[in-house]
Design an enzyme around this catalytic site. Structure first.
Site, mmCIF file in Angstrom:
data_model
loop_
_atom_site.group_PDB
_atom_site.id
_atom_site.type_symbol
_atom_site.label_atom_id
_atom_site.label_comp_id
_atom_site.label_asym_id
_atom_site.label_seq_id
_atom_site.Cartn_x
_atom_site.Cartn_y
_atom_site.Cartn_z
ATOM 1 N N PRO A 10 0.790 -1.227 0.000
ATOM 2 C CA PRO A 10 0.000 0.000 0.000
ATOM 3 C C PRO A 10 0.824 1.279 0.000
ATOM 4 C CG PRO A 10 -0.883 -1.543 1.589
ATOM 5 C CD PRO A 10 0.367 -2.159 1.038
ATOM 6 N N ASN A 11 0.357 2.209 -0.808
ATOM 7 C CA ASN A 11 0.872 3.587 -0.884
ATOM 8 C C ASN A 11 2.221 3.734 -1.580
ATOM 9 O OD1 ASN A 11 -1.351 4.834 0.553
ATOM 10 N ND2 ASN A 11 -0.587 3.740 2.340
ATOM 11 N N ARG A 18 4.576 11.268 -2.108
ATOM 12 C CA ARG A 18 4.243 10.958 -0.726
ATOM 13 C C ARG A 18 5.446 11.199 0.197
ATOM 14 N NH1 ARG A 18 4.463 4.819 1.427
ATOM 15 N NH2 ARG A 18 3.612 5.235 3.496
ATOM 16 N N TYR A 23 10.716 9.465 2.027
ATOM 17 C CA TYR A 23 10.868 8.419 1.013
ATOM 18 C C TYR A 23 11.626 8.869 -0.237
ATOM 19 C CZ TYR A 23 7.420 6.151 3.972
ATOM 20 O OH TYR A 23 6.769 5.601 5.038
ATOM 21 N N ASN A 74 8.442 -5.089 -0.390
ATOM 22 C CA ASN A 74 8.248 -3.944 0.499
ATOM 23 C C ASN A 74 6.751 -3.878 0.758
ATOM 24 O OD1 ASN A 74 7.905 -1.572 1.824
ATOM 25 N ND2 ASN A 74 9.171 -0.330 0.436
ATOM 26 N N ALA A 77 2.874 -0.439 4.996
ATOM 27 C CA ALA A 77 2.413 -0.548 6.390
ATOM 28 C C ALA A 77 1.988 -1.969 6.752
ATOM 29 C CB ALA A 77 1.262 0.430 6.630
ATOM 30 N N GLU A 98 13.183 -8.775 2.470
ATOM 31 C CA GLU A 98 12.305 -7.679 2.900
ATOM 32 C C GLU A 98 13.048 -6.369 2.652
ATOM 33 O OE1 GLU A 98 12.136 -7.315 7.143
ATOM 34 O OE2 GLU A 98 10.339 -6.072 7.111
ATOM 35 N N HIS A 100 12.829 -1.932 2.859
ATOM 36 C CA HIS A 100 12.177 -0.660 3.191
ATOM 37 C C HIS A 100 13.070 0.496 2.796
ATOM 38 C CE1 HIS A 100 9.112 -2.792 5.357
ATOM 39 N NE2 HIS A 100 10.071 -3.497 5.934
ATOM 40 N N ARG A 107 11.599 5.225 13.519
ATOM 41 C CA ARG A 107 10.351 5.992 13.402
ATOM 42 C C ARG A 107 9.375 5.612 14.529
ATOM 43 N NH1 ARG A 107 8.581 5.455 7.334
ATOM 44 N NH2 ARG A 107 7.197 7.168 7.975
HETATM 45 C C1 DQA Z 1 7.997 1.552 4.254
HETATM 46 C C2 DQA Z 1 7.956 1.733 5.772
HETATM 47 C C3 DQA Z 1 6.558 1.458 6.313
HETATM 48 O O1 DQA Z 1 6.531 1.668 7.720
HETATM 49 C C4 DQA Z 1 5.560 2.398 5.672
HETATM 50 O O2 DQA Z 1 4.258 2.104 6.133
HETATM 51 C C5 DQA Z 1 5.634 2.396 4.196
HETATM 52 C C6 DQA Z 1 6.944 2.386 3.570
HETATM 53 C C7 DQA Z 1 9.374 1.942 3.669
HETATM 54 O O3 DQA Z 1 9.656 1.552 2.535
HETATM 55 O O4 DQA Z 1 10.135 2.659 4.318
HETATM 56 O O5 DQA Z 1 4.621 2.473 3.502
HETATM 57 O O6 DQA Z 1 7.774 0.181 3.962
#
Ligand code: DQA
Length: 148
Positions: A10-11, A18, A23, A74, A77, A98, A100, A107
């Site tokens: 998501p996102n 964003r 990011y 990735n 959330a 994994e 990020h 955070r």
């Molecule tokens: C994320 C870190 C997550 O906590 C966050 O919800 C994201 C992006 C990252 O790539 O840093 O959507 O996965």
């Protein structure tokens, strides 16, 4: 050609717009192109999928069985509470990385738990724009070392 599935949750389709202070300004497409270039250099095909829906990601992980030799994920959330993603990954036989962009451990406290980390071969976190490239390199290292 062996292939890697690059999964984004998501996102992550909003990258570039964003929270760029966290990011970065690169778009999702920029990240994909970087990852693709490095994957191709190592002789892998890269298949990308992004969804804002948990079930779609679970379906992709299930479909990856016997198809892709690894998954770089990735989960956005969902990293922090997506147990169905955890379970789908447990049933996947290939290499799992994994990834990020930010370092969730620096955070909010709710980001400090990853339900994916325990089922991943390794995690690449906090390297921003370099993250996907580093993930492919880490993936390649694992493949080279243990014929998984
Ligand atoms: C994320 C870190 C997550 O906590 C966050 O919800 C994201 C992006 C990252 O790539 O840093 O959507 O996965």
């Amino acid at each position: 050609m062996k292939s890697i599935l690059l999964l984004m949750g998501p996102n992550l389709n909003m990258l570039g717009e964003r929270e760029p202070e966290i990011y970065g300004s690169a778009t999702m497409q920029d990240h994909i192109e970087d990852a693709e270039r490095v994957a191709n250099d190592f002789g892998y095909e890269l298949v990308h999928f992004q969804s804002n829906n948990e079930g779609d990601l679970v379906n992709q992980i299930q479909n990856a069985r016997g198809r892709h030799i690894g998954i770089i994920i990735n989960p956005g959330a969902l990293t922090h509470y997506g147990w169905s993603i955890h379970d789908a990954l447990v049933a996947y036989e290939g290499v799992i990385i994994e990834m990020h962009l930010s370092n969730p451990n620096q955070r909010e406290s709710w980001r400090h738990t990853s339900v994916v980390a325990p089922v991943a071969d390794g995690s690449i976190i906090g390297f921003g724009i370099q993250g996907y490239e580093l993930s492919i390199r880490a993936f390649h290292q694992i493949i080279e070392n243990d014929d998984k």
